[in-house]
Enzyme design. Structure first.
Site, PDB file in Angstrom:
ATOM      1  N   PHE A 129       0.857  -1.182   0.000  1.00  0.00           N
ATOM      2  CA  PHE A 129       0.000   0.000   0.000  1.00  0.00           C
ATOM      3  C   PHE A 129       0.898   1.240   0.000  1.00  0.00           C
ATOM      4  O   PHE A 129       1.861   1.306   0.757  1.00  0.00           O
ATOM      5  CB  PHE A 129      -0.885  -0.042   1.246  1.00  0.00           C
ATOM      6  N   ASP A 208       1.971  -6.045   7.865  1.00  0.00           N
ATOM      7  CA  ASP A 208       0.782  -5.203   7.858  1.00  0.00           C
ATOM      8  C   ASP A 208      -0.418  -6.120   7.619  1.00  0.00           C
ATOM      9  O   ASP A 208      -0.503  -6.778   6.574  1.00  0.00           O
ATOM     10  CB  ASP A 208       0.884  -4.131   6.761  1.00  0.00           C
ATOM     11  N   TYR A 233     -10.919  -0.609  10.661  1.00  0.00           N
ATOM     12  CA  TYR A 233     -12.147  -0.143   9.990  1.00  0.00           C
ATOM     13  C   TYR A 233     -12.483  -0.946   8.743  1.00  0.00           C
ATOM     14  O   TYR A 233     -13.480  -0.685   8.093  1.00  0.00           O
ATOM     15  CB  TYR A 233     -12.059   1.353   9.649  1.00  0.00           C
ATOM     16  N   LYS A 234     -11.646  -1.932   8.405  1.00  0.00           N
ATOM     17  CA  LYS A 234     -11.936  -2.768   7.230  1.00  0.00           C
ATOM     18  C   LYS A 234     -12.760  -3.978   7.690  1.00  0.00           C
ATOM     19  O   LYS A 234     -13.888  -3.803   8.098  1.00  0.00           O
ATOM     20  CB  LYS A 234     -10.625  -3.124   6.535  1.00  0.00           C
TER      21      LYS A 234
HETATM   22  C1  LIG Z   1      -5.938   0.481   4.525  1.00  0.00           C
HETATM   23  C2  LIG Z   1      -4.462   0.365   4.647  1.00  0.00           C
HETATM   24  C3  LIG Z   1      -3.714   1.336   5.295  1.00  0.00           C
HETATM   25  C4  LIG Z   1      -4.380   2.587   5.798  1.00  0.00           C
HETATM   26  O1  LIG Z   1      -3.601   3.320   6.664  1.00  0.00           O
HETATM   27  P1  LIG Z   1      -4.262   4.534   7.451  1.00  0.00           P
HETATM   28  O2  LIG Z   1      -3.175   5.056   8.281  1.00  0.00           O
HETATM   29  O3  LIG Z   1      -5.406   3.970   8.227  1.00  0.00           O
HETATM   30  O4  LIG Z   1      -4.779   5.510   6.452  1.00  0.00           O
HETATM   31  C5  LIG Z   1      -2.344   1.146   5.408  1.00  0.00           C
HETATM   32  N1  LIG Z   1      -1.755   0.044   4.908  1.00  0.00           N
HETATM   33  C6  LIG Z   1      -2.458  -0.923   4.283  1.00  0.00           C
HETATM   34  C7  LIG Z   1      -1.774  -2.116   3.754  1.00  0.00           C
HETATM   35  C8  LIG Z   1      -3.830  -0.784   4.131  1.00  0.00           C
HETATM   36  O5  LIG Z   1      -4.535  -1.714   3.490  1.00  0.00           O
END
Ligand SMILES: *Cc1c(COP(=O)(O)O)cnc(C)c1O
Length: 427
Positions: A129, A208, A233-234
């Site tokens: 990500f 992660d 939140y997912k």
């Molecule tokens: C959704 C997601 C994030 C989101 O990070 P935030 O700090 O909550 O915006 C980070 N890394 C991965 C791999 C994700 O899927």
């Protein structure tokens, strides 16, 4: 898995046989015309969360005021951490819920790199990500540009081979930092095998879990993982922007130091000492006053996941993903789609990407439909992925059937041509 036909009756039969089907009623979903397949980006609202939040606001905040801190608030990040620990194969004192995923990643990356001062390489992959990659780039910058970031490549833009992982990790590697389930293709690593490779080279391993927690079984201890972070939140349905979690294996908790020395990470915050002494446990990765209202929204949702059981959820998720792939192969690949996710279930998380050159416009047509047409909400990821998240806690086989059927109609009748391909806002 074999599916005998593409009729609606089959989807309904599969729903009737689904032992987790009743969990759907635990969620707010009052629009029968809406098919929600974006639980991998923002999970649905559990009905029980509504009452919990009302109580948290009216009673806890409204009436108890500052006394709330001593009536449980201050423990919330650790108590919730214990619950999430159950979902990820961690010990209760190894997880804390705090800050955002990106911020937690920052804290753990800096801590890890400083624990390996003689090593100059960070390994990640091209599927990660962007926020994760940016945090890594920023960490390198902050530490004086002494490290190099190497991204493991993919041959098929869908999977990453064990050989590619092996090639990237060497004795200069300080940290291997990967997302367990890739946000675009849903490719899932063999967590134990990769962690072993990192450790053999003497590197620390950080996972992660944003796209895995609540969707696939995770066992950090069994895998020997050092560090982990993830979203709530997912698939955890904790609400928009809900605080994230971080995991540090117990034996590393005194060795690693957070780069952010906040008062709640101190050994004795309420002594109000003028000099910082870090807590000797997971609390040292805590920074400041926790967002109690947002934290409160997480627990009812995690309770539902624990009740359903992650192994049963995974079995259903695989069954539903295979059903979606089956329908896509029957209806959509003849119309120019390719399946953008691994076919093998043990290499795939809980979403399915379907790729088409006109994917952006098709995604808009799915989302912006007007009744009586069904509204389908997946999401779009550049350059051509329509991503269908399967949340086995509340998605039905009929949801999948109706979504694939609607996409087929949109493509076959060229309904997407009414939309521009100009990108706008949050996709
Ligand atoms: C959704 C997601 C994030 C989101 O990070 P935030 O700090 O909550 O915006 C980070 N890394 C991965 C791999 C994700 O899927």
């Amino acid at each position: 898995m074999q599916f005998s036909n593409t009729t609606l009756e089959l989807a309904q039969t599969l729903d009737a046989q689904d032992e987790l089907a009743h969990f759907r009623d635990a969620f707010v979903s009052d629009d029968p015309n809406l098919i929600y397949l974006d639980g991998n980006s923002l999970g649905r609202l559990p009905k029980s969360t509504v009452g919990v939040m009302q109580h948290a606001i009216e009673q806890d905040w409204g009436r108890r005021l500052i006394r709330g801190w001593n009536e449980g608030w201050i423990q919330t990040p650790l108590e919730l951490g214990k619950k999430i620990a159950e979902l990820i194969g961690a010990e209760p004192d190894e997880v804390i819920v705090t800050d955002s995923t990106s911020v937690n990643l920052f804290k753990l990356v800096i801590a890890a790199l400083r624990a390996k001062p003689d090593r100059t390489k960070i390994v990640s992959d091209i599927f990660n990500f962007p926020s994760d990659l940016y945090i890594l780039q920023g960490a390198i910058d902050l530490l004086g540009q002494k490290h190099q970031l190497e991204l493991i490549p993919s041959i098929d833009s869908m999977t990453i081979t064990p050989e590619a992982v092996k090639t990237a990790i060497d004795t200069h590697t300080a940290l291997v930092c990967l997302t367990h389930v890739a946000f675009k293709s849903a490719f899932m690593y063999d967590m134990a095998a990769v962690t072993r490779q990192a450790h053999q080279a003497g590197a620390l391993m950080l996972w992660d879990l944003s796209h895995s927690v609540g969707a696939v079984p995770v066992n950090l201890h069994e895998a020997g993982a050092d560090l982990a972070i993830g979203c709530t939140y997912k698939y955890l349905n904790g609400g928009p922007g809900a605080p994230a979690f971080l995991y540090v294996r117990r034996d590393l908790q005194t060795e690693l130091e957070s780069p952010m020395w906040g008062w709640l990470g101190a050994a004795n915050p309420f002594a109000f000492n003028l000099e910082y002494t870090p807590a000797s446990d997971i609390r040292r990765f805590w920074v400041g006053t926790p967002p109690i209202l947002s934290l409160k929204a997480i627990e009812p949702a995690v309770n539902l996941l624990l009740e359903a059981g992650i192994n049963r959820l995974r079995a259903k998720s695989i069954h539903q993903s295979e059903y979606m792939i089956f329908l896509a192969e029957q209806w959509l690949t003849p119309l120019g789609f390719t399946i953008g996710s691994p076919k093998q279930a043990d290499q795939r998380g809980s979403h399915v990407s379907l790729r088409h050159a006109e994917g952006y416009r098709m995604n808009r047509a799915l989302i912006e439909a007007e009744a009586p047409d069904v509204t389908v909400i997946p999401d779009f990821r550049e350059p051509d992925n329509i991503r269908f998240g399967i949340a086995p806690l509340y998605n039905s086989f009929t949801d999948i059937y109706r979504a694939m059927e609607r996409l087929k109609t949109i493509v076959a009748n060229r309904l997407y041509e009414r939309y521009t391909s100009e990108r706008s806002g949050v996709t």
